[in-house]
Motif scaffolding. Structure first.
Motif, short mmCIF file in Angstrom:
data_model
loop_
_atom_site.label_atom_id
_atom_site.label_comp_id
_atom_site.label_asym_id
_atom_site.label_seq_id
_atom_site.Cartn_x
_atom_site.Cartn_y
_atom_site.Cartn_z
N ASP A 178 0.82 -1.22 0.00
CA ASP A 178 0.00 0.00 0.00
C ASP A 178 0.85 1.26 0.00
O ASP A 178 0.46 2.28 -0.58
N THR A 215 1.31 1.71 -3.69
CA THR A 215 0.20 1.68 -4.64
C THR A 215 -1.08 2.38 -4.18
O THR A 215 -2.04 2.44 -4.95
N LYS A 216 -1.11 2.90 -2.95
CA LYS A 216 -2.40 3.40 -2.43
C LYS A 216 -2.99 4.55 -3.23
O LYS A 216 -4.20 4.77 -3.19
N GLN A 217 -2.18 5.28 -3.98
CA GLN A 217 -2.69 6.43 -4.75
C GLN A 217 -3.29 6.02 -6.09
O GLN A 217 -3.91 6.84 -6.76
N LYS A 252 -5.70 4.33 -8.98
CA LYS A 252 -7.13 4.10 -9.17
C LYS A 252 -7.35 2.67 -9.59
O LYS A 252 -6.56 2.08 -10.33
#
Length: 128
Positions: free
Chosen positions: A119, A122-124, A126
């Motif tokens: 995360d 990659t959390k940003q 879509k």
């Protein structure tokens, strides 16, 4: 008085994030195939190099999240971040037999590994 419990590092949620390029305008079947290639390749790296991560991921249901980026540069930057953090990662370059030119970079997978580590990279993104 409240006692703060230390998180057991061996007790974590595991997942894999698959990232596909949308700027290539691949057909749905092509996107699924490229994502599957990335997923399998990264999972095999995890099984070889971080067996405990792979086993935890497998026991927890093999959670996969599929996200998108709009360029090869974004995809490669994410791949490099995953590698630099010591996560199992795979990058896929198409063979060029159907929709794309040979060598076109289409997808990556990061993990299986600890969700919090993945995360952080990659959390940003879509969802696809």
């Amino acid at each position: 008085m409240r006692i703060k419990l230390r998180r057991d590092p061996s007790n974590f949620e595991a997942k894999q994030v698959i990232v596909l390029r949308t700027d290539l305008k691949m057909g749905k079947g092509k996107m699924v195939a490229q994502g599957a290639h990335a997923s399998v390749k990264a999972a095999l790296k995890s099984l070889t190099n971080r067996k405990e991560w792979f086993q935890r991921w497998d026991r927890q249901g093999s959670k996969k999240i599929v996200c998108k980026v709009n360029s090869e540069e974004e995809l490669r930057a994410l791949f490099q971040m995953g590698i630099s953090k010591g996560l199992p990662c795979a990058i896929i370059n198409d063979a060029g037999l159907t929709q794309l030119e040979p060598g076109t970079t289409t997808a990556i997978a990061i993990g299986p590994g600890p969700s919090d580590q993945i995360d952080a990279i990659t959390k940003q993104l879509k969802l696809l």
